[in-house]
Design a protein around this motif. Sequence first.
Motif, PDB file in Angstrom:
ATOM      1  N   ARG A 180       0.567  -1.310  -0.109  1.00 28.67           N
ATOM      2  CA  ARG A 180       0.188   0.177   0.230  1.00 28.67           C
ATOM      3  C   ARG A 180       0.942   1.161  -0.132  1.00 28.67           C
ATOM      4  NH1 ARG A 180      -4.885  -0.047   4.130  1.00 28.67           N
ATOM      5  NH2 ARG A 180      -3.747   2.078   5.107  1.00 28.67           N
ATOM      6  N   MET A 181       2.338   1.288   0.963  1.00 26.53           N
ATOM      7  CA  MET A 181       2.599   2.316   0.846  1.00 26.53           C
ATOM      8  C   MET A 181       3.141   2.336  -0.766  1.00 26.53           C
ATOM      9  SD  MET A 181       5.242   1.841   4.919  1.00 26.53           S
ATOM     10  CE  MET A 181       4.178   2.473   6.289  1.00 26.53           C
ATOM     11  N   ARG A 182       3.716   1.432  -1.620  1.00 22.51           N
ATOM     12  CA  ARG A 182       4.499   1.580  -2.280  1.00 22.51           C
ATOM     13  C   ARG A 182       3.446   2.262  -3.714  1.00 22.51           C
ATOM     14  NH1 ARG A 182       6.557  -3.407  -5.157  1.00 22.51           N
ATOM     15  NH2 ARG A 182       3.700  -4.025  -5.590  1.00 22.51           N
ATOM     16  N   THR A 183       2.194   2.015  -3.111  1.00 20.40           N
ATOM     17  CA  THR A 183       0.787   2.273  -4.488  1.00 20.40           C
ATOM     18  C   THR A 183       0.973   3.766  -4.172  1.00 20.40           C
ATOM     19  OG1 THR A 183      -0.021   0.208  -4.618  1.00 20.40           O
ATOM     20  CG2 THR A 183      -1.205   1.502  -5.127  1.00 20.40           C
ATOM     21  N   ALA A 184       1.197   4.198  -2.917  1.00 21.29           N
ATOM     22  CA  ALA A 184       1.184   5.260  -2.606  1.00 21.29           C
ATOM     23  C   ALA A 184       2.094   6.256  -3.043  1.00 21.29           C
ATOM     24  CB  ALA A 184       1.139   5.930  -1.103  1.00 21.29           C
ATOM     25  N   LEU A 185       3.067   5.779  -3.151  1.00 24.47           N
ATOM     26  CA  LEU A 185       4.750   6.410  -3.906  1.00 24.47           C
ATOM     27  C   LEU A 185       4.531   7.009  -5.051  1.00 24.47           C
ATOM     28  CD1 LEU A 185       6.886   5.324  -1.594  1.00 24.47           C
ATOM     29  CD2 LEU A 185       6.203   7.580  -1.371  1.00 24.47           C
TER      30      LEU A 185
END
Length: 215
Positions: free
Chosen positions: A140-145
């Motif tokens: 989820r963090m990677r997608t947000a970035l």
Amino acid sequence: MAVVKKNAKAADALPYKERKTRDILVAARKLFFEHGVEAVTIEEIAEAAGVAKTTIYYKFGRKEDVFAAVFDQLGEDAVADFPGEIDRNACPRETLLNLCRQLVTALANRELMGPEPLFLLEAKRKPELGRKFFEMGPGRMRTALQDLIQMWVDQGKLQVEDTKEAAEDLSVLCQGLLPIELQIFPDLKLSEEEIEHRVTRGVDKFLKIYGAARG
């Protein structure tokens, strides 16, 4: 860390039934981390949480289901409030500094990430849990970035061909060997100055690689 404190305060304000559920998960997480999943019983979780064991059976079912719920909660806590409100007109550098500060601070937080090795071990036994944890936390963090990077590409502020690769580069540049260091050195703690140094160095290298104009 602010995330943990905020979650603790929010838990105190929950309705009784929801607060009891949270108490069970907190107690189970602590016991699982200290003794391993196999060694912990439903009775021990109930005693630590201050509830009847029938309450746990009613809310979750088997011990494995309790563990799965704890696993989910760990993923949620890891990304709480990330990325938060983003100013679309702000320069990438300041925004990335703030986001990466959150990421490295969370990674270095023993209270939040301490049980991670145990959960990773269990994920090897049950790959579906590992996939779920990754999707809820790091994924989820990677997608947000990725979404942020794409926004800046569209605005002409970054030059990126692969947003997924760029997001992973940013994470590695800011974290360095910290995940390994934290596992090898259990007493390692990062000061705010050390976190700031890692984050600033990582973000500036990222922007140099991907051609952003500093603001």
